[in-house]
Design a protein around this motif. Sequence first.
Motif, PDB file in Angstrom:
ATOM      1  N   VAL A 190      32.929 -80.562 -17.821  1.00  0.00           N
ATOM      2  CA  VAL A 190      33.601 -80.012 -16.640  1.00  0.00           C
ATOM      3  C   VAL A 190      35.116 -80.026 -16.827  1.00  0.00           C
ATOM      4  O   VAL A 190      35.801 -79.010 -16.624  1.00  0.00           O
ATOM      5  CB  VAL A 190      33.201 -80.797 -15.378  1.00  0.00           C
ATOM      6  CG1 VAL A 190      34.043 -80.354 -14.185  1.00  0.00           C
ATOM      7  CG2 VAL A 190      31.724 -80.612 -15.076  1.00  0.00           C
ATOM      8  N   PHE A 191      35.648 -81.186 -17.238  1.00  0.00           N
ATOM      9  CA  PHE A 191      37.110 -81.294 -17.348  1.00  0.00           C
ATOM     10  C   PHE A 191      37.645 -80.485 -18.530  1.00  0.00           C
ATOM     11  O   PHE A 191      38.752 -79.956 -18.469  1.00  0.00           O
ATOM     12  CB  PHE A 191      37.515 -82.759 -17.475  1.00  0.00           C
ATOM     13  CG  PHE A 191      37.233 -83.555 -16.229  1.00  0.00           C
ATOM     14  CD1 PHE A 191      37.391 -82.987 -14.981  1.00  0.00           C
ATOM     15  CD2 PHE A 191      36.796 -84.874 -16.298  1.00  0.00           C
ATOM     16  CE1 PHE A 191      37.124 -83.700 -13.829  1.00  0.00           C
ATOM     17  CE2 PHE A 191      36.530 -85.601 -15.147  1.00  0.00           C
ATOM     18  CZ  PHE A 191      36.687 -85.007 -13.913  1.00  0.00           C
ATOM     19  N   SER A 192      36.876 -80.394 -19.628  1.00  0.00           N
ATOM     20  CA  SER A 192      37.332 -79.561 -20.743  1.00  0.00           C
ATOM     21  C   SER A 192      37.384 -78.092 -20.328  1.00  0.00           C
ATOM     22  O   SER A 192      38.275 -77.343 -20.747  1.00  0.00           O
ATOM     23  CB  SER A 192      36.409 -79.734 -21.948  1.00  0.00           C
ATOM     24  OG  SER A 192      35.099 -79.267 -21.667  1.00  0.00           O
ATOM     25  N   PHE A 193      36.418 -77.673 -19.482  1.00  0.00           N
ATOM     26  CA  PHE A 193      36.457 -76.283 -18.979  1.00  0.00           C
ATOM     27  C   PHE A 193      37.704 -76.059 -18.126  1.00  0.00           C
ATOM     28  O   PHE A 193      38.383 -75.032 -18.263  1.00  0.00           O
ATOM     29  CB  PHE A 193      35.199 -75.988 -18.163  1.00  0.00           C
ATOM     30  CG  PHE A 193      35.299 -74.723 -17.358  1.00  0.00           C
ATOM     31  CD1 PHE A 193      35.210 -73.479 -17.974  1.00  0.00           C
ATOM     32  CD2 PHE A 193      35.515 -74.770 -15.988  1.00  0.00           C
ATOM     33  CE1 PHE A 193      35.327 -72.308 -17.230  1.00  0.00           C
ATOM     34  CE2 PHE A 193      35.628 -73.607 -15.241  1.00  0.00           C
ATOM     35  CZ  PHE A 193      35.533 -72.375 -15.871  1.00  0.00           C
ATOM     36  N   PHE A 194      38.015 -77.010 -17.245  1.00  0.00           N
ATOM     37  CA  PHE A 194      39.181 -76.820 -16.375  1.00  0.00           C
ATOM     38  C   PHE A 194      40.489 -76.858 -17.161  1.00  0.00           C
ATOM     39  O   PHE A 194      41.462 -76.205 -16.778  1.00  0.00           O
ATOM     40  CB  PHE A 194      39.185 -77.852 -15.260  1.00  0.00           C
ATOM     41  CG  PHE A 194      38.257 -77.522 -14.134  1.00  0.00           C
ATOM     42  CD1 PHE A 194      38.476 -76.400 -13.357  1.00  0.00           C
ATOM     43  CD2 PHE A 194      37.158 -78.305 -13.866  1.00  0.00           C
ATOM     44  CE1 PHE A 194      37.617 -76.075 -12.317  1.00  0.00           C
ATOM     45  CE2 PHE A 194      36.285 -77.984 -12.839  1.00  0.00           C
ATOM     46  CZ  PHE A 194      36.521 -76.864 -12.069  1.00  0.00           C
ATOM     47  N   ILE A 195      40.513 -77.618 -18.269  1.00  0.00           N
ATOM     48  CA  ILE A 195      41.704 -77.585 -19.127  1.00  0.00           C
ATOM     49  C   ILE A 195      41.936 -76.166 -19.636  1.00  0.00           C
ATOM     50  O   ILE A 195      43.045 -75.621 -19.567  1.00  0.00           O
ATOM     51  CB  ILE A 195      41.547 -78.568 -20.299  1.00  0.00           C
ATOM     52  CG1 ILE A 195      41.670 -80.014 -19.816  1.00  0.00           C
ATOM     53  CG2 ILE A 195      42.596 -78.296 -21.372  1.00  0.00           C
ATOM     54  CD1 ILE A 195      41.443 -81.035 -20.903  1.00  0.00           C
ATOM     55  N   ILE A 196      40.863 -75.541 -20.151  1.00  0.00           N
ATOM     56  CA  ILE A 196      40.988 -74.174 -20.674  1.00  0.00           C
ATOM     57  C   ILE A 196      41.302 -73.196 -19.547  1.00  0.00           C
ATOM     58  O   ILE A 196      42.152 -72.308 -19.688  1.00  0.00           O
ATOM     59  CB  ILE A 196      39.687 -73.783 -21.401  1.00  0.00           C
ATOM     60  CG1 ILE A 196      39.511 -74.658 -22.648  1.00  0.00           C
ATOM     61  CG2 ILE A 196      39.698 -72.317 -21.788  1.00  0.00           C
ATOM     62  CD1 ILE A 196      38.191 -74.481 -23.332  1.00  0.00           C
ATOM     63  N   PHE A 197      40.627 -73.365 -18.418  1.00  0.00           N
ATOM     64  CA  PHE A 197      40.801 -72.444 -17.289  1.00  0.00           C
ATOM     65  C   PHE A 197      42.257 -72.404 -16.831  1.00  0.00           C
ATOM     66  O   PHE A 197      42.875 -71.338 -16.747  1.00  0.00           O
ATOM     67  CB  PHE A 197      39.879 -72.883 -16.144  1.00  0.00           C
ATOM     68  CG  PHE A 197      39.923 -71.984 -14.942  1.00  0.00           C
ATOM     69  CD1 PHE A 197      39.194 -70.810 -14.920  1.00  0.00           C
ATOM     70  CD2 PHE A 197      40.706 -72.308 -13.845  1.00  0.00           C
ATOM     71  CE1 PHE A 197      39.231 -69.975 -13.807  1.00  0.00           C
ATOM     72  CE2 PHE A 197      40.750 -71.481 -12.731  1.00  0.00           C
ATOM     73  CZ  PHE A 197      40.010 -70.320 -12.728  1.00  0.00           C
ATOM     74  N   TRP A 198      42.813 -73.585 -16.559  1.00  0.00           N
ATOM     75  CA  TRP A 198      44.191 -73.610 -16.041  1.00  0.00           C
ATOM     76  C   TRP A 198      45.207 -73.301 -17.139  1.00  0.00           C
ATOM     77  O   TRP A 198      46.273 -72.742 -16.857  1.00  0.00           O
ATOM     78  CB  TRP A 198      44.481 -74.954 -15.402  1.00  0.00           C
ATOM     79  CG  TRP A 198      43.630 -75.241 -14.212  1.00  0.00           C
ATOM     80  CD1 TRP A 198      42.741 -76.254 -14.050  1.00  0.00           C
ATOM     81  CD2 TRP A 198      43.580 -74.480 -12.990  1.00  0.00           C
ATOM     82  NE1 TRP A 198      42.131 -76.179 -12.817  1.00  0.00           N
ATOM     83  CE2 TRP A 198      42.628 -75.105 -12.147  1.00  0.00           C
ATOM     84  CE3 TRP A 198      44.235 -73.345 -12.543  1.00  0.00           C
ATOM     85  CZ2 TRP A 198      42.328 -74.616 -10.884  1.00  0.00           C
ATOM     86  CZ3 TRP A 198      43.933 -72.859 -11.281  1.00  0.00           C
ATOM     87  CH2 TRP A 198      42.988 -73.492 -10.469  1.00  0.00           C
ATOM     88  N   ALA A 199      44.885 -73.659 -18.406  1.00  0.00           N
ATOM     89  CA  ALA A 199      45.806 -73.345 -19.508  1.00  0.00           C
ATOM     90  C   ALA A 199      45.932 -71.837 -19.679  1.00  0.00           C
ATOM     91  O   ALA A 199      47.035 -71.313 -19.894  1.00  0.00           O
ATOM     92  CB  ALA A 199      45.311 -73.989 -20.806  1.00  0.00           C
TER      93      ALA A 199
END
Length: 633
Positions: free
Chosen positions: A268-277
């Motif tokens: 979940v958090f790795s996805f949000f890192i990519i999403f917001w990046a």
Amino acid sequence: MHIRIRLRMAVLLKLFHLLVFLLVAALGFGQRISGEATLRIDDNWNERIYAIDQLEFFEDSSNSLVFEDIIKVPFQQNFKINANFSKNDFNTAYTYWVKLSIANTTDSDKKWLLEFYDQSIDKIEAYFPGEDGIYQRRFMGDNFPFSNRLFNHKNFQLEIPNDQDRIENFYFKINSSQKADIRIAVRSLDRFIHYALSEYFLFGLFYGMILIIAFYNFLIFLAVREMKYIYYILYILSVGLYAMSLDGVGFQYFWPQLPELNFIVNGVFSFFIIFWAVLFTIRFLNTRRRAKKFHYLLWFSLFFKSLIFLTGLLIDKSYFEISYFDLVPFLLIFSAGIYLLLKNFQAARFFVMAYGVLFTGVFIKVLASYAIIPHHTIIYYSLHFAFLIEMVLLSFALGDRIRIMKEIRDKALRRSLSQYKENIALKERVNLELETKVRRRTTELEKKNRLLEQYNQQLQEKDEEIKRINNLLDKDNWKLKSSIRNSYKARISQQSLSREEFANIFPDQSACYRYLEDLKWGRGFSCRQCGKSKFGKGPKWFSRRCSHCGHIDSVTAGTIFHGIKFPLEKAFYILYASFMVKEKITLDELSASLNLSRNTIWAFRKKVNQKVLAAGDGQPSWEEMILLYPLPS
């Protein structure tokens, strides 16, 4: 500008060196020893670290062995050291049995612990001998609540009994749904306390800096109101949460009783890192206008990553393990920054440096994971250092972008000020020219006004002369009209006018209306309703409106011609031919002459006869016959 950049880089390097020094001083490089069959406890050292390639282990592909099977003497020969085995060779479908032999030293003044570094291992069954020599079992791993652990620490610890002067074998049954880094540290309790306190102190610095950077950028957002700051804040918060999930700190403090979340939070958090990046990059670099190809590639990579994430979240959680695709969005981000930097987009300088540091940290972490480079504590936390330096550089990038925008704005203001001065000078010249022209035009207008006044005076004099002449003409006209009326009366009373002669006197309706108007109101107007003499023009030609009561009186009202439906000049002739001439004209002759039906002529003659009979007093004159009033209905 270059001096400021050098100062920022110097501060960044000092910060990096300070963190490295603190980490090395606090934790040290764990002593990685060569493969040995038995470890002897000795107070002369505080720590020994064994990697998987230094440990005796057995790979159970059938997953059917139990502790009673592997403890048997014939089975012991299956435990071997494989120096070529690394974390990458770990098979998540197998069970791994690890054996560690420790020779006790009863006269040791220290208490000793055994610790597993990788806190992401799902399940560890530890079998260790008790005081009576009977093996005891203890469960460890992130599949169990955090309260099951020996200490409130993110790693898994097991106390080593050192009361008996003997060699004791420790067995560990390891199962993990993701590749496990089997690394066992044997250390004294003092060393563990010092290591744990130092490690958590550095964790506090790391996560504290994340919060400080996030809060600092939030304050900037409140000032500038640009969405890229929100994207950046959410990005660094996602980095912090992802690091917590990797470190085990998140499990310790946020979801200690929900071990089932440990497998989910990383994905979940790795996805949000990519999403917001990706969103931050699109907004910061303005790829939609500056680099359209990278703009669409970034959106496509984010869409594909979202599909993988939703598949893992809703269908199969093993999709969270697909991490190699995570490099694609970051490679696109890094490439977009380099592309724009080569196109002289100055705001991309610190952006490229930030992601260059991040890729360096990722590269070191990958090399360590595949055992290409030896494991050290500083290497283990390389990704943390990379994230921290990246966040600082991205903050510099945002500040640098504001500085560049401020310089552009100042240049625009200076150009605007210069243009404003030119406009003011031009305005003054134009105003001066206009004032000159206005004065010249005013002088000309004054001359023309004087001429106009002279002409007006002459016109007024002419107007007075014309009025005098008009008065004379009115008198002559009145005399002429009187003469004409007398002529009409004389000619009509002669009773000998032909159709053509009568038509010359009354050629059309207008002539008839004028005759009736003079006949009715030639001596003055008198309202038939109220008897007042003041009047105004009516809504139709040859009509008058009483100024007192508002009654509208037409020119034919009160005459013999009131209400006729055929031309008035024909009615005049019918009246004359039927009652004023000696030789009466027949209906057929009138019908042929006037182009009217016999019935129409007969009806009008009958109407006139009735009025004549009603009036009495013999044969009336022409004017009296016209002014006879209609019979009552």
